[in-house]
Design a protein around this motif. Sequence first.
Motif, PDB file in Angstrom:
ATOM      1  N   TRP A 236       0.819  -1.213   0.000  1.00 30.68           N
ATOM      2  CA  TRP A 236       0.000   0.000   0.000  1.00 30.68           C
ATOM      3  C   TRP A 236       0.853   1.264   0.000  1.00 30.68           C
ATOM      4  CZ3 TRP A 236      -0.677   3.083   4.621  1.00 30.68           C
ATOM      5  CH2 TRP A 236      -0.138   2.555   5.789  1.00 30.68           C
ATOM      6  N   VAL A 237       0.294   2.329  -0.569  1.00 29.25           N
ATOM      7  CA  VAL A 237       0.993   3.598  -0.746  1.00 29.25           C
ATOM      8  C   VAL A 237       0.818   4.434   0.513  1.00 29.25           C
ATOM      9  CG1 VAL A 237       1.222   5.655  -2.164  1.00 29.25           C
ATOM     10  CG2 VAL A 237       0.574   3.476  -3.225  1.00 29.25           C
ATOM     11  N   LYS A 238       1.939   4.815   1.124  1.00 26.09           N
ATOM     12  CA  LYS A 238       1.916   5.489   2.419  1.00 26.09           C
ATOM     13  C   LYS A 238       2.010   7.002   2.293  1.00 26.09           C
ATOM     14  CE  LYS A 238       2.188   5.112   7.039  1.00 26.09           C
ATOM     15  NZ  LYS A 238       2.102   6.537   7.380  1.00 26.09           N
ATOM     16  N   SER A 239       2.765   7.505   1.309  1.00 25.88           N
ATOM     17  CA  SER A 239       3.002   8.942   1.194  1.00 25.88           C
ATOM     18  C   SER A 239       3.274   9.300  -0.257  1.00 25.88           C
ATOM     19  CB  SER A 239       4.199   9.341   2.071  1.00 25.88           C
ATOM     20  OG  SER A 239       4.522  10.707   1.926  1.00 25.88           O
ATOM     21  N   ILE A 240       2.845  10.501  -0.675  1.00 22.19           N
ATOM     22  CA  ILE A 240       3.075  10.972  -2.041  1.00 22.19           C
ATOM     23  C   ILE A 240       3.468  12.449  -2.003  1.00 22.19           C
ATOM     24  CG2 ILE A 240       1.620   9.352  -3.322  1.00 22.19           C
ATOM     25  CD1 ILE A 240      -0.687  11.271  -3.084  1.00 22.19           C
ATOM     26  N   ALA A 241       4.220  12.875  -3.029  1.00 27.33           N
ATOM     27  CA  ALA A 241       4.639  14.274  -3.103  1.00 27.33           C
ATOM     28  C   ALA A 241       4.930  14.643  -4.549  1.00 27.33           C
ATOM     29  CB  ALA A 241       5.874  14.511  -2.244  1.00 27.33           C
ATOM     30  N   PHE A 242       4.350  15.754  -5.018  1.00 27.30           N
ATOM     31  CA  PHE A 242       4.677  16.295  -6.338  1.00 27.30           C
ATOM     32  C   PHE A 242       6.000  17.044  -6.261  1.00 27.30           C
ATOM     33  CE2 PHE A 242       0.047  16.040  -7.150  1.00 27.30           C
ATOM     34  CZ  PHE A 242       0.047  15.572  -8.455  1.00 27.30           C
ATOM     35  N   SER A 243       6.794  16.959  -7.325  1.00 21.55           N
ATOM     36  CA  SER A 243       7.932  17.866  -7.455  1.00 21.55           C
ATOM     37  C   SER A 243       7.382  19.259  -7.745  1.00 21.55           C
ATOM     38  CB  SER A 243       8.868  17.408  -8.572  1.00 21.55           C
ATOM     39  OG  SER A 243       8.201  17.423  -9.832  1.00 21.55           O
ATOM     40  N   PRO A 244       8.110  20.316  -7.389  1.00 26.25           N
ATOM     41  CA  PRO A 244       7.590  21.677  -7.594  1.00 26.25           C
ATOM     42  C   PRO A 244       7.224  21.992  -9.038  1.00 26.25           C
ATOM     43  CG  PRO A 244       9.456  21.721  -6.100  1.00 26.25           C
ATOM     44  CD  PRO A 244       9.380  20.316  -6.635  1.00 26.25           C
ATOM     45  N   ASP A 245       7.946  21.409 -10.014  1.00 23.52           N
ATOM     46  CA  ASP A 245       7.631  21.668 -11.423  1.00 23.52           C
ATOM     47  C   ASP A 245       6.540  20.745 -11.961  1.00 23.52           C
ATOM     48  OD1 ASP A 245       8.908  19.229 -11.681  1.00 23.52           O
ATOM     49  OD2 ASP A 245      10.694  20.053 -12.658  1.00 23.52           O
ATOM     50  N   GLU A 246       6.038  19.829 -11.114  1.00 23.77           N
ATOM     51  CA  GLU A 246       4.911  18.961 -11.455  1.00 23.77           C
ATOM     52  C   GLU A 246       5.244  17.885 -12.477  1.00 23.77           C
ATOM     53  OE1 GLU A 246       0.659  20.291 -12.723  1.00 23.77           O
ATOM     54  OE2 GLU A 246       1.294  21.635 -11.123  1.00 23.77           O
ATOM     55  N   LEU A 247       6.513  17.720 -12.801  1.00 27.08           N
ATOM     56  CA  LEU A 247       6.892  16.691 -13.756  1.00 27.08           C
ATOM     57  C   LEU A 247       6.952  15.318 -13.111  1.00 27.08           C
ATOM     58  CD1 LEU A 247       9.723  18.554 -15.698  1.00 27.08           C
ATOM     59  CD2 LEU A 247       7.359  18.187 -16.426  1.00 27.08           C
ATOM     60  N   TRP A 248       7.275  15.268 -11.834  1.00 27.16           N
ATOM     61  CA  TRP A 248       7.445  14.006 -11.135  1.00 27.16           C
ATOM     62  C   TRP A 248       6.503  13.910  -9.947  1.00 27.16           C
ATOM     63  CZ3 TRP A 248      13.410  14.866 -10.551  1.00 27.16           C
ATOM     64  CH2 TRP A 248      14.024  14.711 -11.801  1.00 27.16           C
ATOM     65  N   LEU A 249       6.198  12.691  -9.587  1.00 25.33           N
ATOM     66  CA  LEU A 249       5.506  12.397  -8.332  1.00 25.33           C
ATOM     67  C   LEU A 249       6.300  11.317  -7.615  1.00 25.33           C
ATOM     68  CD1 LEU A 249       2.674  12.905  -6.745  1.00 25.33           C
ATOM     69  CD2 LEU A 249       2.152  10.616  -7.582  1.00 25.33           C
ATOM     70  N   ALA A 250       6.642  11.556  -6.368  1.00 30.98           N
ATOM     71  CA  ALA A 250       7.325  10.546  -5.557  1.00 30.98           C
ATOM     72  C   ALA A 250       6.305   9.851  -4.683  1.00 30.98           C
ATOM     73  CB  ALA A 250       8.414  11.181  -4.695  1.00 30.98           C
ATOM     74  N   SER A 251       6.502   8.559  -4.458  1.00 33.54           N
ATOM     75  CA  SER A 251       5.574   7.805  -3.616  1.00 33.54           C
ATOM     76  C   SER A 251       6.342   6.816  -2.757  1.00 33.54           C
ATOM     77  CB  SER A 251       4.532   7.066  -4.462  1.00 33.54           C
ATOM     78  OG  SER A 251       5.147   6.164  -5.358  1.00 33.54           O
ATOM     79  N   ALA A 252       5.987   6.765  -1.484  1.00 35.14           N
ATOM     80  CA  ALA A 252       6.581   5.801  -0.556  1.00 35.14           C
ATOM     81  C   ALA A 252       5.554   4.719  -0.289  1.00 35.14           C
ATOM     82  CB  ALA A 252       6.970   6.490   0.756  1.00 35.14           C
TER      83      ALA A 252
END
Length: 299
Positions: A236-252
């Motif tokens: 399951w996905v615990k945390s997500i964050a957009f990069s400031p330029d919106e090109l990437w999304l990180a997910s833990a």
Amino acid sequence: MNSGVPRTLAVGRVKFFRRHRGEVNSCAFSPNGQMLLTASDDGYLYGWETQSGQQLWRLGGHTGPVKFCRFSPDGRLFASTSHDCTIRLWDVAGAKCLRVLKGHQRSVETVSFSPDSRQLASGGWDKRVMLWEVQSGQMLRLLVGHHDSIQSSDFSPSADCLATGSWDSTVRIWDLRSGPPAAVFHQKLEGHRGNISCVCYSASGLLASGSWDKTIHIWKPQTGSLLVQLEGHVTWVKSIAFSPDELWLASAGYSCMVKVWDCNTGRCIETLKGILDVAHTCAFTPDGKLLVSGASDQA
């Protein structure tokens, strides 16, 4: 979606912040990127100098595990939530607690500041969302509608709306433009097949949600339409964050890896395995150059 050309993602120089005595539940960068804030199951908040990794302070006061932390957009304050049913507001300059917000009846799992830093939203196991005035600590609104624990929240960039994610498998968007104490339930986003564990807005107003169903959805909140579904986590996905330029999304995910996704294509472009145990949280620095993750190995 951002149509820019993605930058090259360089992975390396992994740095560890190792003085926690319990699982790291949340982390947040200051708006200038110079300080990292981490919240731990050991009941303390930690402040770190980003570049050197030096511990600046360890703050006590909560009487239970610290579940979440976040800086105010103006960089003057940060907030923490705890299993002790309270929210604490802290002064950055003096690293001292300014006030304790009480009203939740069970563990407080999420907190978020409005873009102007004047309001605070909190939610938790009592299924309620509370809006607070930061300066006075007064509760302004009580938002009721979710049928299970509220695990995440985020204000839209315009501050007109608040998104909340719940274990009832829905994301709710609340219209805050009406005056207190009223708040209009605006939209319910459905499609996940499991508990919603995290939500976050991008700078342009896209909304991402992560779930126990191992997927991430990126939505256009104005219409409620699903733009892309990201699949690839094995837990399951615990945390997500957009990069400031919106090109990437990180997910833990609830595993020893953090994934980085191309927001335009939905393709996973990197799987990071620098951590040693379960990843609980991830966040980009405001300039998008660094990505941090917090884990149960206390790093």
